[in-house]
Design an enzyme around this catalytic site. Structure first.
Site, PDB file in Angstrom:
ATOM      1  N   ARG A   8       0.839  -1.602   0.106  1.00 13.61           N
ATOM      2  CA  ARG A   8       0.140   0.239  -0.068  1.00 13.61           C
ATOM      3  C   ARG A   8       1.174   1.139   0.122  1.00 13.61           C
ATOM      4  O   ARG A   8       0.426   2.521  -0.624  1.00 13.61           O
ATOM      5  CB  ARG A   8      -0.921   0.145   1.461  1.00 13.61           C
ATOM      6  CG  ARG A   8      -2.050   0.993   1.403  1.00 13.61           C
ATOM      7  CD  ARG A   8      -2.496   0.803   2.074  1.00 13.61           C
ATOM      8  NE  ARG A   8      -3.821   1.835   2.633  1.00 13.61           N
ATOM      9  CZ  ARG A   8      -3.885   3.344   2.810  1.00 13.61           C
ATOM     10  NH1 ARG A   8      -2.848   3.352   4.241  1.00 13.61           N
ATOM     11  NH2 ARG A   8      -4.917   3.880   2.524  1.00 13.61           N
ATOM     12  N   ARG A  27     -12.552  -1.077   0.937  1.00 10.25           N
ATOM     13  CA  ARG A  27     -11.802  -0.568   1.933  1.00 10.25           C
ATOM     14  C   ARG A  27     -13.010  -0.295   3.570  1.00 10.25           C
ATOM     15  O   ARG A  27     -12.629  -0.511   4.458  1.00 10.25           O
ATOM     16  CB  ARG A  27     -10.804   0.357   2.371  1.00 10.25           C
ATOM     17  CG  ARG A  27     -10.181  -0.318   1.221  1.00 10.25           C
ATOM     18  CD  ARG A  27      -8.564   0.071   0.906  1.00 10.25           C
ATOM     19  NE  ARG A  27      -8.169  -0.093   2.078  1.00 10.25           N
ATOM     20  CZ  ARG A  27      -7.812   0.870   2.709  1.00 10.25           C
ATOM     21  NH1 ARG A  27      -7.791   2.368   2.932  1.00 10.25           N
ATOM     22  NH2 ARG A  27      -6.441   0.663   4.348  1.00 10.25           N
ATOM     23  N   CYS A  51     -27.158  -2.442  -1.963  1.00 12.28           N
ATOM     24  CA  CYS A  51     -28.563  -1.555  -1.244  1.00 12.28           C
ATOM     25  C   CYS A  51     -28.104  -3.406  -0.106  1.00 12.28           C
ATOM     26  O   CYS A  51     -28.154  -4.079   0.084  1.00 12.28           O
ATOM     27  CB  CYS A  51     -28.753  -3.590  -2.001  1.00 12.28           C
ATOM     28  SG  CYS A  51     -30.968  -3.038  -0.920  1.00 12.28           S
ATOM     29  N   TYR A  62      -6.088  -1.696  -3.022  1.00  7.13           N
ATOM     30  CA  TYR A  62      -7.002  -2.704  -1.777  1.00  7.13           C
ATOM     31  C   TYR A  62      -7.970  -1.538  -2.736  1.00  7.13           C
ATOM     32  O   TYR A  62      -8.824  -1.639  -1.913  1.00  7.13           O
ATOM     33  CB  TYR A  62      -6.898  -3.059  -1.104  1.00  7.13           C
ATOM     34  CG  TYR A  62      -5.688  -3.085   0.003  1.00  7.13           C
ATOM     35  CD1 TYR A  62      -5.036  -4.500  -0.558  1.00  7.13           C
ATOM     36  CD2 TYR A  62      -4.459  -2.860   0.024  1.00  7.13           C
ATOM     37  CE1 TYR A  62      -4.339  -5.520  -0.379  1.00  7.13           C
ATOM     38  CE2 TYR A  62      -3.494  -2.960   0.588  1.00  7.13           C
ATOM     39  CZ  TYR A  62      -3.200  -4.750   0.617  1.00  7.13           C
ATOM     40  OH  TYR A  62      -2.236  -4.767   0.373  1.00  7.13           O
TER      41      TYR A  62
END
Length: 873
Positions: free
Chosen positions: A758, A794, A825, A854
């Site tokens: 990341r 995330r 939904c 991610y």
């Protein structure tokens, strides 16, 4: 005949509103501070307000008077302190340019008389009250003469003529004289009579008079309380507490620099915060103001332009929110245990009768079948060893007694506390590792308190404050409640706005969004910049990019060009990197699967890829696969780290890594099959911003490696954090490099590997979405966009925080608190809760930052909605 017109009514002497302004000891201890008081009072007078100024004693004087009160037989010490008090006030008079001050001289004579008083030998509480009162009587006398001589006609009031204390049942003599209460309510007759005398008055905080015309004190913070009483009596327009901080904060700002100024509070919340540890305001000051409906404002004497904290009645639709976390130190717990209390009639009555007999007020209470534990707050009780010994002796007749001290009460304060419990998992987890003596949730739904050892408080409060913000329980972005942080207020100049690549390329991004949304956009230059920053750390021999963060082929090619190897967790990832980089040598691929099937290990080994094991099972059941192979071993060092429980990859509750107590069995199995362990590996979690973390992992693995015979490399994992919130401090790469170099110098025989993911790509990616609808439900505003949790999961999965901006209206004032939601939904389809944005309209382009990691790789077709596409710049 018509009657003559009636004469016009004379204007009422109380038509003009009152303002009560209170100043503490530091605000009355130098001439320039009195000049400031004069300016503030004169500004109110210019607005046609009448003013009552309430002042404390000069700073340090109350402590000196306390030394006299405690001197008893030490006459020399007593006279030494008296001389210092006289000298201080004479110097203050001279500094103010006053030729004399008759009222002050009279109080200095009173001090001499009280020192000679026979009651001093026993330190009688009535005598103590008279001694302590002299500080405020002298400072107010000096102030009256100074203001009057400098263009602001001011009359001196003796507070004892107007504040009459009423005894409360069961109060000890100490409480009646040194912590008295005054029943103050709006009194139109008093207000009218005072208005007839003038427009500006100065009086004393801290002191009142009882029914016997004796001087009594209002306890710690009594000057605030006096201001509250006068504000209620006069039905003032507002009461202002002028102090040396800008207001109340979400935590003690000297312990938590990121604590937020509380812009607005209701009376009950402010009282809870003051009661549970905030020193800026005494909780007693709020009761009379609440009953009279008088607002209170806390202001900064040094920076009067700041709005401060405003306290008034709560809005009916106020959203539940933790407003502050506070700590009270010096708390004493009394734990009382007996099997005999179970369903025994009168047990608690006997217990509390003992507390009553010793004049002790109980604060918190916790009970079980065989135990009752209570806390004693030192600010409301005379808690010393003599009192506690006598109490314990009485209680010992009916139960076993244990005194636990010193303790600290850590309290979360906010309206609707029970409705926030689901957001407090991270906070509760912090307490889970501690010895918590008592937990109390208030019946008024305003606080949740944990009592722990006092030594833990200072380290615990900053961590909890950060967790509350991260969990969105403390809605720091809500400008209606929270102001700037203490750090921001203390900065000499506004911090520069951090310019990002997407700010520079705003026009191009808007053009892309006009073609299609939702879509991810990645900046390869941003990826390269992060890669070069890491490669500059000379201690690391090999960097592996964690492919799972973002496997886009263009990103893989860019990182390969920057000298990175690759870490894969599935054979599909191995295939992806080999497809993007056909020329890549297989030894530059590290395979670190977890609970993968046998076939994947076989494929990786057949391809010649370096392979990691993190369990006994592969060697126990598929040992022939690894015969004569070099393997790497991933260990669980027993603890996990990271910004959320779901990204912590160490400890018993994590599925990753081999437990340390199984290492010898693993080595035996490896020898049995001729497998050679050539590397040790540990990765404990993600989002870590503490450079010392990798040093500790490196040192532990290196120490373990010395017990093996063929270890060549040590892999300390990844998890290098990227700050997402504005108040987070970036990872210090220089400190990381120095920490790794220090360990490497002790273990030069091992190659050092790291595997960031990341860190390299998060800031390099954004998600562009378009506003579909806006909606308001009560006080909650929703902004719907065409990207949902199917594109970026995330926030729903990790409670991750991503910066969100209206790219169309970038730079416009962000005035509305909104919930940014998607079209999926699911109630959890929230991309950003409680964000301040400009007014959003259908079609506006919304940018979600730090979406390079991610994001697309975790997307799905849930609800049969296509996830965001990907573009590279």
């Amino acid at each position: 005949m018509s009657s003559a017109p009636a004469p016009a009514a004379a204007p009422s002497v109380i038509a003009r509103p009152w303002v009560v302004i209170k100043f503490g000891g530091t605000s009355v201890s130098r001439r320039e501070r009195w000049e400031n008081i004069r300016r503030i009072a004169a500004a109110h007078r210019a607005r046609d307000r009448r003013v009552v100024i309430v002042v404390s004693a000069l700073s340090g004087i109350t402590d000196q008077l306390k030394a006299i009160a405690e001197s008893r037989g030490d006459d020399a010490r007593c006279r030494e302190v008296q001389a210092a008090i006289v000298e201080r006030h004479q110097a203050m008079r001279a500094e103010l340019g006053l030729d004399g001050c008759a009222r002050m001289e009279q109080r200095l004579a009173d001090l001499d008389r009280l020192i000679a008083d026979p009651r001093r030998a026993q330190a009688a509480v009535a005598w103590q009250a008279e001694v302590f009162a002299l500080g405020e009587l002298m400072s107010s006398a000096l102030g009256a003469d100074f203001l009057d001589a400098n263009g602001l006609p001011t009359q001196w009031l003796d507070a004892r003529e107007h504040l009459r204390a009423t005894p409360i049942a069961n109060h000890s003599a100490w409480a009646r004289y040194l912590s008295a209460n005054v029943p103050a309510a709006p009194d139109a007759q008093f207000a009218s009579a005072l208005a007839a005398r003038g427009d500006c008055f100065i009086t004393q905080g801290f002191i009142a008079r009882n029914d016997q015309a004796e001087t009594v004190l209002l306890g710690r913070g009594g000057s605030d309380t006096s201001a509250g009483y006068f504000g209620a009596l006069l039905k003032a327009e507002q009461v202002e507490i002028w102090t040396d901080v800008p207001g109340m904060f979400s935590a003690n700002p000297r312990v938590v620099p990121e604590a937020r100024l509380l812009a607005r509070l209701d009376y009950e919340e402010a009282q809870e915060i003051a009661t549970t540890g905030a020193k800026v305001l005494h909780p007693r000051s709020l009761g009379p103001l609440r009953r009279a409906g008088v607002p209170l404002v806390i202001k900064d004497t040094h920076r009067p332009q700041l709005a401060g904290t405003e306290i008034r009645a709560v809005a009916a639709d106020a959203a539940p929110c933790v407003k502050a976390i506070s700590a009270r130190k010096g708390v004493t717990l009394i734990s009382m245990e007996t099997v005999g209390m179970w369903q025994q009639v009168g047990f608690l009555a006997d217990v509390f009768e003992a507390f009553k007999r010793h004049g002790l007020s109980v604060d918190l209470i916790g009970s079980a079948e065989t135990n009752v534990t209570v806390s004693l707050d030192p600010t409301e009780n005379l808690v010393n060893s003599d009192v506690l010994s006598a109490l314990a002796a009485d209680l010992a007749r009916i139960c076993r007694v244990k005194v636990i001290a010193p303790c600290a009460a850590i309290t979360l304060v906010g309206r609707g506390m029970r409705s926030l419990l689901h957001k407090l998992s991270g906070v509760l987890a912090e307490f889970g590792a501690l010895d918590v003596h008592l937990i109390s949730q208030s019946s008024n739904n305003l606080n949740l308190t944990f009592v722990v050892d006092e030594a833990l408080a200072d380290d615990l409060i900053p961590r909890l404050h950060a967790l509350l913000i991260r969990a969105d329980a403390l809605r720091a972005e809500d400008g209606a409640v929270f102001g700037p942080s203490w750090r921001e207020l203390g900065a000499d100049a506004a911090a520069p706005v951090r310019e990002t690549w997407w700010m520079r390329e705003r026009s191009a991004l808007l053009e892309l969004a006009a073609e299609r949304t939702p879509r991810y956009v990645y900046s390869l230059e941003a990826v390269r910049a992060q890669a070069r920053a890491l490669r500059a750390l000379g201690a690391v021999d090999r960097w592996h990019y964690a492919l799972k963060a973002n496997p886009h082929p263009a990103i893989l090619r860019a990182l390969h060009e920057e000298g990175f190897a690759f870490e894969c967790v599935s054979t599909a990832e191995i295939d992806a990197v080999r497809s993007a980089l056909p020329q890549l040598a297989v030894e530059r691929i590290l395979f670190t699967p977890n609970f993968a099937p046998r076939e994947e290990y076989a494929q990786a080994l057949a391809a010649g890829v370096r392979t990691t094991l993190d369990a006994l099972h592969p060697l126990q059941h598929w040992g022939e696969l690894f015969r004569d192979r070099e393997i790497h071993l991933r260990l669980d060092l027993g603890v996990g780290r990271g910004h959320h429980d779901k990204v912590k990859t160490g400890g018993a509750s994590s599925k990753f890594g081999l437990a340390l107590d199984q290492v010898e069995e693993f080595r035996t199995l490896a020898r049995r099959h001729g497998a050679r362990i050539v590397g040790l590996h540990a990765h404990l979690g993600s989002g870590i911003l503490d450079a010392g973390h990798w040093r500790a992992v490196y040192a532990q693995l290196a120490s373990l490696a010395e017990g093996f015979s063929r270890i060549e490399s040590i892999d300390v994992g990844g998890g290098l954090g990227v700050p997402s919130r504005p108040d987070e401090t970036p990872l210090d790469l220089a400190a990381l490099g120095a920490a790794l170099a220090e360990v490497k110098s002790a273990y030069p025989q091992f190659h050092l590997w790291l595997e960031p993911g990341r860190f390299l790509v998060a800031d390099a990616g954004v998600l562009l979405a378009r506003v579909t609808q806006v909606k308001r439900k009560g006080a909650v505003h929703y902004v719907g966009v065409d990207a949902g949790m199917n594109s970026l999961i995330r926030p729903a999965l990790y409670e991750a925080w991503h910066e969100i901006v209206n790219l169309t209206r970038l730079g416009e004032p962000a005035q509305t608190m909104v919930q940014v939601v998607g079209p999926i939904c699911e109630t959890g389809d929230v991309l950003g809760a409680n964000r301040r944005l400009p007014e959003c309209r259908e079609g506006d382009v919304i940018l979600i930052a730090q979406a390079g990691a991610y994001g697309a790789v975790m997307a799905s077709r849930y609800n049969l909605r296509e996830p965001a596409t990907e573009d590279v710049r």
